[in-house]
Design a protein around this motif. Structure first.
Motif, mmCIF file in Angstrom:
data_model
loop_
_atom_site.group_PDB
_atom_site.id
_atom_site.type_symbol
_atom_site.label_atom_id
_atom_site.label_comp_id
_atom_site.label_asym_id
_atom_site.label_seq_id
_atom_site.Cartn_x
_atom_site.Cartn_y
_atom_site.Cartn_z
ATOM 1 N N ILE A 16 18.610 9.203 4.422
ATOM 2 C CA ILE A 16 19.920 8.625 4.736
ATOM 3 C C ILE A 16 19.927 8.280 6.220
ATOM 4 N N ILE A 17 19.855 7.013 6.523
ATOM 5 C CA ILE A 17 19.795 6.551 7.918
ATOM 6 C C ILE A 17 21.163 6.002 8.311
ATOM 7 N N VAL A 18 21.667 6.490 9.451
ATOM 8 C CA VAL A 18 22.993 6.111 9.935
ATOM 9 C C VAL A 18 22.847 5.371 11.257
ATOM 10 N N CYS A 19 23.710 4.372 11.456
ATOM 11 C CA CYS A 19 23.653 3.615 12.710
ATOM 12 C C CYS A 19 25.033 3.055 13.044
ATOM 13 N N ASP A 20 25.159 2.558 14.260
ATOM 14 C CA ASP A 20 26.362 1.889 14.752
ATOM 15 C C ASP A 20 27.602 2.764 14.571
ATOM 16 N N GLN A 21 27.491 4.006 14.995
ATOM 17 C CA GLN A 21 28.617 4.937 14.886
ATOM 18 C C GLN A 21 29.616 4.702 16.012
ATOM 19 N N THR A 22 30.893 4.745 15.701
ATOM 20 C CA THR A 22 31.954 4.527 16.684
ATOM 21 C C THR A 22 32.805 5.789 16.822
ATOM 22 N N PRO A 23 33.495 5.964 17.961
ATOM 23 C CA PRO A 23 34.332 7.161 18.160
ATOM 24 C C PRO A 23 35.469 7.276 17.158
ATOM 25 N N ARG A 24 35.933 6.161 16.630
ATOM 26 C CA ARG A 24 37.010 6.190 15.641
ATOM 27 C C ARG A 24 36.464 6.514 14.250
ATOM 28 N N VAL A 25 35.289 7.042 14.220
ATOM 29 C CA VAL A 25 34.594 7.498 13.019
ATOM 30 C C VAL A 25 34.417 6.373 12.003
ATOM 31 N N SER A 26 33.549 5.491 12.362
ATOM 32 C CA SER A 26 33.061 4.491 11.419
ATOM 33 C C SER A 26 31.578 4.298 11.707
ATOM 34 N N PHE A 27 30.823 3.992 10.684
ATOM 35 C CA PHE A 27 29.379 3.827 10.865
ATOM 36 C C PHE A 27 28.814 3.102 9.659
ATOM 37 N N TRP A 28 27.573 2.671 9.795
ATOM 38 C CA TRP A 28 26.831 2.044 8.708
ATOM 39 C C TRP A 28 25.729 2.996 8.263
ATOM 40 N N PHE A 29 25.329 2.900 7.002
ATOM 41 C CA PHE A 29 24.209 3.713 6.540
ATOM 42 C C PHE A 29 23.416 2.942 5.485
ATOM 43 N N VAL A 30 22.149 3.267 5.413
ATOM 44 C CA VAL A 30 21.267 2.755 4.370
ATOM 45 C C VAL A 30 20.499 3.935 3.793
ATOM 46 N N VAL A 31 19.923 3.729 2.626
ATOM 47 C CA VAL A 31 19.154 4.781 1.957
ATOM 48 C C VAL A 31 17.742 4.272 1.740
ATOM 49 N N THR A 32 16.773 5.042 2.230
ATOM 50 C CA THR A 32 15.375 4.657 2.070
ATOM 51 C C THR A 32 14.779 5.320 0.835
ATOM 52 N N SER A 33 13.705 4.764 0.367
ATOM 53 C CA SER A 33 13.042 5.293 -0.823
ATOM 54 C C SER A 33 12.269 6.567 -0.473
ATOM 55 N N PRO A 34 12.298 7.583 -1.345
ATOM 56 C CA PRO A 34 11.523 8.803 -1.076
ATOM 57 C C PRO A 34 10.020 8.538 -1.044
ATOM 58 N N ASP A 35 9.564 7.519 -1.728
ATOM 59 C CA ASP A 35 8.134 7.228 -1.782
ATOM 60 C C ASP A 35 7.660 6.380 -0.610
ATOM 61 N N ASN A 36 8.574 5.619 -0.041
ATOM 62 C CA ASN A 36 8.192 4.722 1.055
ATOM 63 C C ASN A 36 9.373 4.600 2.013
ATOM 64 N N ALA A 37 9.237 5.214 3.181
ATOM 65 C CA ALA A 37 10.329 5.236 4.150
ATOM 66 C C ALA A 37 10.664 3.855 4.680
ATOM 67 N N ALA A 38 9.751 2.907 4.523
ATOM 68 C CA ALA A 38 9.996 1.554 5.014
ATOM 69 C C ALA A 38 10.695 0.679 3.985
ATOM 70 N N MET A 39 10.941 1.229 2.806
ATOM 71 C CA MET A 39 11.572 0.453 1.734
ATOM 72 C C MET A 39 12.967 1.016 1.465
ATOM 73 N N LEU A 40 13.933 0.125 1.367
ATOM 74 C CA LEU A 40 15.309 0.550 1.127
ATOM 75 C C LEU A 40 15.594 0.654 -0.365
ATOM 76 N N THR A 41 16.421 1.608 -0.724
ATOM 77 C CA THR A 41 16.883 1.745 -2.098
ATOM 78 C C THR A 41 17.835 0.592 -2.410
ATOM 79 N N PRO A 42 17.722 -0.007 -3.572
ATOM 80 C CA PRO A 42 18.610 -1.124 -3.918
ATOM 81 C C PRO A 42 20.082 -0.777 -3.727
ATOM 82 N N LYS A 43 20.823 -1.719 -3.215
ATOM 83 C CA LYS A 43 22.237 -1.512 -2.915
ATOM 84 C C LYS A 43 23.034 -1.160 -4.160
ATOM 85 N N ALA A 44 22.709 -1.765 -5.277
ATOM 86 C CA ALA A 44 23.434 -1.496 -6.519
ATOM 87 C C ALA A 44 23.291 -0.039 -6.933
ATOM 88 N N ASP A 45 22.079 0.538 -6.734
ATOM 89 C CA ASP A 45 21.870 1.937 -7.092
ATOM 90 C C ASP A 45 22.652 2.866 -6.174
#
Length: 220
Positions: free
Chosen positions: A77-106
């Motif tokens: 679970i990678i988090v980025c662009d965090q703001t003091p008003r508590v907002s941020f973005w996150f993406v989920v990487t694959s357990p088998d390959n850290a360079a590959m993202l888990t599909p958004k639908a999943d």
């Protein structure tokens, strides 16, 4: 020695890789907006690194629960662009390959499946812990104790009874008005006749000569 070098290279490149994968408006990313003060008021807690770790842990739990066979960890679970008003973005990487993202639908399905568990972990709701782009949790429909058809039947019967009562009351009022009108007309007619007699005029009926003062009719 070679293993140490590879580990150092991985540790040095991991932040750069995470920065590349997680960016605002990323195609496979989601924005989270949290309103702790709005939800808890004076009992609001401070959002810090511990809370962020808990969020990443709950997301890893949601991904594990959704896939059942996949092993997700906090590192996925990678988090980025965090703001003091508590907002941020996150993406989920694959357990088998850290360079590959888990599909958004999943990711979306995993969040929806465990939305209540995620909310409860932070004492929040769908309105105060928002996953922008993911619909809020659907509330289960309430099944009434009374069958719907019985409710409709009761409403119809009530309307029919009300209509009958209105018709009866209306008929009774009209009947009373007619009776009152007849009585008033009779009283008016009687009053006119009485006034005619008092004035020496006969307004209705035959002329009775026995009660006249004319000598022509009283002599025998």
């Amino acid at each position: 020695m070679l293993v140490r070098i590879l580990v150092l290279l991985y540790l040095a490149g991991a932040p750069a890789l995470a920065q590349t994968l997680c960016q605002p408006n990323a195609s496979n990313g989601y924005m989270v907006r949290i309103s702790i003060k709005t939800a808890l008021g004076n009992q609001a807690y401070e959002w810090n690194e511990n809370e962020m770790f808990l969020f990443r842990a709950t997301m890893a739990f949601a991904m594990r629960r959704y896939y059942e066979t996949e092993t997700y960890n906090v590192d996925n679970i990678i988090v980025c662009d965090q703001t003091p008003r508590v907002s941020f973005w996150f993406v989920v990487t694959s357990p088998d390959n850290a360079a590959m993202l888990t599909p958004k639908a999943d990711v979306e399905k995993a969040v929806s499946m465990s939305r209540n568990r995620i909310n409860n972990a932070f004492l929040l709701t769908d309105r105060t812990l928002e996953f922008l782009g993911i619909d809020p949790t659907l509330v289960e429909p309430v099944n009434p104790n009374t069958p719907p058809w019985l409710i409709v039947f009761g409403v119809v019967i009530g309307a029919v009874c009300a209509g009958i009562i209105v018709m009866l009351v209306s008929s009774l009022l009209q009947k009373r008005r007619k009776e009152k009108g007849i009585v008033e007309d009779g009283q008016d007619e009687e009053d006119r006749q009485m006034k005619g007699v008092e004035n020496g005029n006969i307004l209705d009926g035959s002329y009775n000569r026995g009660f006249t003062d004319d000598d022509r009719f009283t002599k025998l």
